[in-house]
Enzyme design. Sequence first.
Site, PDB file in Angstrom:
ATOM      1  N   ARG A  63      -2.046  -5.545  -8.569  1.00  0.00           N
ATOM      2  CA  ARG A  63      -0.872  -6.365  -8.321  1.00  0.00           C
ATOM      3  C   ARG A  63      -0.655  -7.385  -9.431  1.00  0.00           C
ATOM      4  O   ARG A  63       0.361  -7.430 -10.080  1.00  0.00           O
ATOM      5  CB  ARG A  63      -0.993  -7.084  -6.966  1.00  0.00           C
ATOM      6  CG  ARG A  63      -0.926  -6.155  -5.781  1.00  0.00           C
ATOM      7  CD  ARG A  63      -1.401  -6.820  -4.525  1.00  0.00           C
ATOM      8  NE  ARG A  63      -2.791  -7.234  -4.645  1.00  0.00           N
ATOM      9  CZ  ARG A  63      -3.519  -7.747  -3.668  1.00  0.00           C
ATOM     10  NH1 ARG A  63      -2.968  -7.963  -2.494  1.00  0.00           N
ATOM     11  NH2 ARG A  63      -4.771  -8.073  -3.842  1.00  0.00           N
ATOM     12  N   HIS A  89       0.843  -1.201   0.000  1.00  0.00           N
ATOM     13  CA  HIS A  89       0.000   0.000   0.000  1.00  0.00           C
ATOM     14  C   HIS A  89       0.883   1.258   0.000  1.00  0.00           C
ATOM     15  O   HIS A  89       0.605   2.224  -0.708  1.00  0.00           O
ATOM     16  CB  HIS A  89      -0.881   0.061   1.265  1.00  0.00           C
ATOM     17  CG  HIS A  89      -1.894  -1.032   1.383  1.00  0.00           C
ATOM     18  ND1 HIS A  89      -2.035  -1.807   2.510  1.00  0.00           N
ATOM     19  CD2 HIS A  89      -2.829  -1.474   0.509  1.00  0.00           C
ATOM     20  CE1 HIS A  89      -3.026  -2.665   2.338  1.00  0.00           C
ATOM     21  NE2 HIS A  89      -3.517  -2.494   1.126  1.00  0.00           N
ATOM     22  N   LYS A 122     -17.637  -5.995   7.178  1.00  0.00           N
ATOM     23  CA  LYS A 122     -16.572  -6.859   6.645  1.00  0.00           C
ATOM     24  C   LYS A 122     -15.836  -7.588   7.765  1.00  0.00           C
ATOM     25  O   LYS A 122     -14.926  -8.356   7.509  1.00  0.00           O
ATOM     26  CB  LYS A 122     -15.581  -6.021   5.838  1.00  0.00           C
ATOM     27  CG  LYS A 122     -15.957  -5.876   4.379  1.00  0.00           C
ATOM     28  CD  LYS A 122     -14.779  -5.303   3.614  1.00  0.00           C
ATOM     29  CE  LYS A 122     -14.839  -5.617   2.123  1.00  0.00           C
ATOM     30  NZ  LYS A 122     -13.642  -5.100   1.431  1.00  0.00           N
ATOM     31  N   SER A 154      -2.891  -7.985   2.906  1.00  0.00           N
ATOM     32  CA  SER A 154      -3.058  -7.806   4.351  1.00  0.00           C
ATOM     33  C   SER A 154      -3.441  -9.138   5.009  1.00  0.00           C
ATOM     34  O   SER A 154      -2.981  -9.442   6.119  1.00  0.00           O
ATOM     35  CB  SER A 154      -4.149  -6.775   4.641  1.00  0.00           C
ATOM     36  OG  SER A 154      -3.804  -5.535   4.121  1.00  0.00           O
TER      37      SER A 154
HETATM   38  O1  PNS Z   1      -9.098  -2.827   0.120  1.00  0.00           O
HETATM   39  P1  PNS Z   1     -10.419  -3.250  -0.460  1.00  0.00           P
HETATM   40  O2  PNS Z   1     -11.224  -3.988   0.595  1.00  0.00           O
HETATM   41  O3  PNS Z   1     -10.267  -4.022  -1.734  1.00  0.00           O
HETATM   42  O4  PNS Z   1     -11.218  -1.886  -0.804  1.00  0.00           O
HETATM   43  C1  PNS Z   1     -12.507  -1.939  -1.323  1.00  0.00           C
HETATM   44  C2  PNS Z   1     -13.165  -0.544  -1.350  1.00  0.00           C
HETATM   45  C3  PNS Z   1     -13.120   0.099   0.016  1.00  0.00           C
HETATM   46  C4  PNS Z   1     -12.426   0.347  -2.336  1.00  0.00           C
HETATM   47  C5  PNS Z   1     -14.638  -0.727  -1.840  1.00  0.00           C
HETATM   48  O5  PNS Z   1     -15.244  -1.741  -1.095  1.00  0.00           O
HETATM   49  C6  PNS Z   1     -15.475   0.542  -1.727  1.00  0.00           C
HETATM   50  O6  PNS Z   1     -15.212   1.516  -2.387  1.00  0.00           O
HETATM   51  N1  PNS Z   1     -16.487   0.505  -0.842  1.00  0.00           N
HETATM   52  C7  PNS Z   1     -17.377   1.618  -0.608  1.00  0.00           C
HETATM   53  C8  PNS Z   1     -18.788   1.322  -1.095  1.00  0.00           C
HETATM   54  C9  PNS Z   1     -18.964   1.643  -2.561  1.00  0.00           C
HETATM   55  O7  PNS Z   1     -18.713   2.741  -3.020  1.00  0.00           O
HETATM   56  N2  PNS Z   1     -19.420   0.661  -3.350  1.00  0.00           N
HETATM   57  C10 PNS Z   1     -19.698   0.879  -4.750  1.00  0.00           C
HETATM   58  C11 PNS Z   1     -18.659   0.306  -5.658  1.00  0.00           C
HETATM   59  S1  PNS Z   1     -18.962  -1.423  -5.833  1.00  0.00           S
END
Ligand code: PNS
Length: 172
Positions: free
Chosen positions: A93, A20, A44, A131
């Site tokens: 990645r 990150h 989550k 992670s």
């Molecule tokens: O590190 P991650 O868990 O892959 O991140 C995922 C994240 C936080 C980017 C994604 O879950 C997110 O943006 N969540 C907020 C809700 C949202 O906007 N959802 C609509 C897009 S599917």
Amino acid sequence: MNKAGVAIYPGSFDPVTNGHLDIIQRGSRIFSKVIVAVLKNERKDPFFSAAERAEMLALAIKPFDNVEVARFDGLLVNFAKEKKAGVVIRGLRAVTDFDYEFQLALMNRRLEREVETIFLMPSSEYTYLSSSQVKEVVALGGSVEGLVPDFVEQKILEKLKKNGNKKKQRDS
Ligand code: PNS
């Protein structure tokens, strides 16, 4: 190089890894400001609370003067608009990330045309770093040196101990 505007780098960061931080560093070279946005979503069932995750990030981003940490819930595109960020940064990645990232980017585009997603590639040494892997290795007694900041490894150990104590109390 003239820097572009404000970008959001969202994620769970449970916990922050050197992968990150690699993306954060690359983003900070391109954009005038990078906001690292920690998803609060407790559904989550994260290992660390949003406050703990944000606290670790705040320590880890100290070397970058144009990076800040924020917490968000709800739609990412709404948060981006609130912060006047036109770009969402995501790290890519390996090809295994592609399908999920493609869905996320296209949904965000559908929700808000003004917000563009860009993908940055971390150093190859972080290609298979996640992670979840870090937490598992620490829990099983392995070393994650060079994969996370040292204080993060310590925080995982402390949390495991705390969780273990809680479990002992419940079982007794
Ligand atoms: O590190 P991650 O868990 O892959 O991140 C995922 C994240 C936080 C980017 C994604 O879950 C997110 O943006 N969540 C907020 C809700 C949202 O906007 N959802 C609509 C897009 S599917």
